[in-house]
Write an enzyme that holds these catalytic residues in place. Structure first.
Site, short mmCIF file in Angstrom:
data_model
loop_
_atom_site.label_atom_id
_atom_site.label_comp_id
_atom_site.label_asym_id
_atom_site.label_seq_id
_atom_site.Cartn_x
_atom_site.Cartn_y
_atom_site.Cartn_z
N ASP A 1 -5.21 -0.91 0.85
CA ASP A 1 -4.66 -2.15 0.32
C ASP A 1 -4.90 -3.23 1.38
OD1 ASP A 1 -2.46 -3.13 -1.93
OD2 ASP A 1 -2.30 -4.23 -0.04
N HIS B 1 2.64 -0.15 -7.40
CA HIS B 1 1.87 -1.15 -8.13
C HIS B 1 2.03 -1.07 -9.65
CE1 HIS B 1 -0.06 -2.40 -4.49
NE2 HIS B 1 -1.03 -3.05 -5.11
#
Length: 807
Positions: free
Chosen positions: A202, A138
């Site tokens: 996630d 990320h």
């Protein structure tokens, strides 16, 4: 007497399961070998204990009156801690009962792993109760290209990567270094297995459902449940059967199936449900195609998605070096574990004929606005949008498989032969180092670069807002992506960028046209020589004929590393990126009652409020491990229903003049004077990413309660985990009766906490301006354990207290 007998019998039961597992392995025959797989791995650490799961399912069936079970139920019930507690007593289970489950694995990405690990560290345990992997995907921003962008990320986020690596070393986690790929693709390639139950921090964790398992996106506190060996609680989802018939052809892809389904279900239609795909059409899809479908189930709010075990899953397991998993799974199917029972009943039933499906384009600003491509040109005209495409982006965790990339390459080759190049920036994100290395070796990358593609790092990049895009700032423009989510401002921080979702094939073909109304199935383009050119349907290869390439091996962790208790976890005391987590105090400390303290309403939030609105990503990702700093973005893009302004709130401190300020600054003012506060919010509050910070930040500033017309599943659970009470209006029209500055008290919460979960919690509201006093009925979804979390101040506090008592 019972406990002693149980201890004597346990080893015998375990030995029986081990012998059964060996028999399952011994009965497998291998009849397929159409490609050269990676070197086969030691699969023992990643193979579900199928014999044990079959035994547990047999025990669970004793409480189910012999009724046929869906695949989802089989996987859930075979992972129960105590079948009698969760299933016994009769009555309806799906949609009603809370299940206490034992996940087999946890996966975390670098942004969410920071807070999850900080929470786990406070528990004082030497290692995790289940295998854990940490993935760095990320924090790599897309700017100029893969090599440079990765180098910049290693420099800019060094202290975060060092923290994650040091914590992984200390506790024995598998640490996937920056550049290794996107968590969901790496999990599919390395850890996913039919019948497994896995948690991931996630929202697109369900991607792994493409291998016939239940992979569920959660917040970090839920992951800590699994890591500490605490039963993980889930309200038994309803199960939606999606019956697939026919076969796709031409331009239609698995992405179009889920785009079509998102249009039917909407962003709320899957809340509290599992999407279970069945029927002959399932077997016609590749494993990675199924993963694409499961990935985007998150866009309709589904708990997760899954599929019965197929030969395509077997082929994928073998191709990725996991023949050992496929071998035992083959035999587990014969024992009825990895497929639904015949005549299993579903709570909803959806029929889709794949042969009638056409490509779809969804958006803008929401993933459920679905339009068949044959009608999309009309939609562009009707809305008065400029018929211009400004960028095409393919890849991401949703669509970066070898099959996706080879189909796209077939389009690129056609364009090259016609002398065409992409008319707009065309960005490609490989999902993993394995995919990057394989498509580079097989000439796919070259085919894309020949027509103008820019290959980015193996990371999330533009999909999650990690895209340094200077063009079109503040201007309305349209991009086309093969991503999964397209909320306003998500990709480039420009709220006027319209992101339309489509298959990578459609994105690629339209990038050569440069305008939105182009339909590659029927429309033509002019070549540099003045000839007319039309694309032929794309053709791809499901799995590489000579096997996958490994790529850069230094990115990969050692398998099942041993914990190193003496290792130091690296957190600088002066860091702006990381800070140790302090436990939240209980709302009931020093109180004579079990009612929440008297609260002031911070604001009434209007309309769609996703976790992106509550805790923005993009540049804020660098503060994921520093709660004080990231809290500065709390609700900064939320709309105040009293005035319609964005990021505006008013502090109505009694006896003082009202003070208007930003939402986080008003929250800080309330916290500074120890004034607990509440939010009033609209429908599906907290939809979108499984962003735990969207619950942590309001709690950090002193939020004690949020009252909603409705909640998104993951976010409601995250609020409970952090000790924030989520309540639902019985009558949604009551939403308008409470405003900023009103005083709110709970009535009846004490009965819930005292052990009566059926008790109603009523809100006593005193209006700020008139002093009018009235009551509003609400409903709650608190389970027995969740009540204990609220009482303790957070789930983490409760877990820590329980562990201390056992010691």
């Amino acid at each position: 007497m019972f406990c002693r007998a149980g201890r004597r019998r346990l080893p015998q039961i375990v030995r029986q399961h081990q012998r059964q597992q060996q028999r399952l392995l011994a009965t497998v025959t291998d009849a397929e070998g159409t490609f050269a797989p990676l070197q086969q791995r030691d699969c023992a650490p990643i193979t579900p204990p199928y014999a044990l799961l079959i035994h547990r399912l047999h025990v669970a069936r004793q409480f189910l009156d012999g009724r046929p079970l869906t695949l989802s139920e089989k996987i859930l019930y075979s992972h129960l801690y105590n079948p009698e507690k969760s299933l016994g007593g009769g009555g309806r289970i799906r949609g009603e009962r809370y299940l206490q489950l034992r996940p087999e694995r946890v996966a975390m990405q670098d942004a969410s792993a920071q807070m999850a690990l900080l929470q786990f560290m406070t528990c004082g345990l030497p290692q995790s109760a289940v295998p854990v992997s940490v993935h760095c995907d990320h924090l790599i921003q897309a700017q100029v290209g893969a090599t440079s962008d990765l180098s910049s990320a290693l420099d800019q986020s060094k202290e975060v990567f060092d923290f994650l690596e040091s914590a992984s070393r200390k506790y024995g986690f598998e640490f996937w270094r920056p550049g290794s790929g996107i968590i969901h693709q790496v999990v599919l390639e390395n850890y996913a297995a039919p019948g497994m139950l896995m948690l991931g921090t996630d929202s697109h964790t369900p991607n792994a459902g493409g291998l016939g398992m239940l992979a569920i996106g959660v917040g970090g506190a839920d992951a800590v449940d699994a890591m500490t060996g605490t039963p993980w609680e889930l309200k038994a989802p309803l199960v939606v059967g999606v019956h697939l018939t026919g076969k796709m052809g031409g331009w239609t892809t698995p992405k179009d199936l889920i785009l079509h389904l998102a249009g039917k279900l909407t962003v709320r239609g899957g809340t509290g449900k599992i999407l279970e795909y069945v029927g002959p059409g399932v077997a016609t899809q590749s494993c990675t195609g199924l993963a694409t479908i499961a990935n985007m189930g998150a866009e309709v709010g589904a708990t997760t998605s899954t599929f019965p075990y197929t030969s395509q899953m077997r082929k994928y397991l073998r191709a990725t070096g996991r023949e050992g998993v496929a071998a035992v799974a083959d035999s587990a199917v014969k024992h009825g574990l990895l497929v639904p029972d015949q005549n299993a009943e579903y709570d909803e039933w959806i029929e889709i004929d794949l042969s009638e499906l056409e490509p779809h384009i969804n958006g803008p600003f929401t993933p459920d606005l679905a339009t068949p491509i044959s009608k999309f040109g009309e939609l562009v005209k009707e809305n008065g949008w400029k018929d211009e495409l400004t960028a095409g982006l393919i890849g991401s965790c949703t669509n970066s498989s070898y099959e996706d990339m080879t189909r796209v390459a077939s389009i690129a080759k056609q364009a090259k032969e016609a002398g065409l190049k992409a008319k707009v920036p065309f960005l490609v994100t490989p999902g993993s180092e394995q995919i990057r290395a394989t498509i580079e070796r097989d000439g796919v990358t070259q085919s894309l670069e020949d027509v103008g593609a820019l290959v980015l790092a193996n990371a999330c990049g533009p999909c999650i807002g990690q895209w340094k895009r200077d063009e079109f700032k503040g201007e309305e423009n349209a991009i086309l992506t093969s991503f999964n989510r397209n909320f306003r401002g998500r990709n480039d921080a420009n709220s006027k960028t319209m992101n339309f979702l489509a298959s990578p094939e459609i994105v690629t073909a339209m990038s050569f046209a440069g305008h939105l109304s182009f339909n590659p199935m029927h429309d033509t383009l002019s070549t540099p020589t003045g000839e007319t050119f039309q694309f032929s349907p794309p053709v791809g290869i499901t799995l590489p004929v000579i096997g996958f390439a490994t790529g850069e091996k230094s990115y990969r962790p050692a398998a099942s590393p041993a914990p190193e208790p003496e290792a130091d976890v690296l957190i600088s005391p002066t860091s702006t990126r990381l800070e140790k987590l302090e436990p939240f105090p209980s709302h009931f400390e020093g109180s004579e009652t079990m009612e929440l303290p008297s609260m002031r309403v911070l604001m009434r939030v209007r309309g769609k409020c996703t976790t992106d609105h509550i805790s923005a990503a993009g540049p804020w990702l660098k503060y994921k491990g520093h709660l004080t700093n990231i809290a500065e973005n709390t609700l900064i893009t939320a709309v105040n229903d009293e005035g319609g302004e964005v990021n505006v709130a008013v502090d109505y401190e009694p006896g003082q003049e009202p003070v208007q300020d930003t939402i986080p600054h008003v929250a800080q003012r309330l916290k500074a004077r120890n004034q607990p506060w509440a939010l009033v919010v609209d429908d599906n509050y907290g939809e979108g990413s499984a962003r735990e910070h969207a619950a942590l930040q309001p709690r950090f500033y002193g939020c004690a309660m949020i009252v909603a017309r409705s909640f998104a599943r993951i976010h409601e659970t995250n609020l409970k985990k952090q000790g924030v009470l989520p309540l639902w209006f019985v009558d949604k029209e009551d939403y308008t009766k409470i405003g900023a500055g009103d005083q709110v008290n709970t009535i009846g919460l004490d009965k819930v906490i005292a052990g009566d979960p059926s008790a109603q919690v009523t809100l006593e509201v005193t209006k700020r301006d008139s002093g009018e006093l009235f009551q509003i009925p609400t409903k709650h979804t608190l389970s027995e354990d969740q009540i204990a979390w609220l009482k303790s101040g957070s789930a983490l506090n409760y877990i820590r207290d329980q562990k201390r008592q056992k010691v």
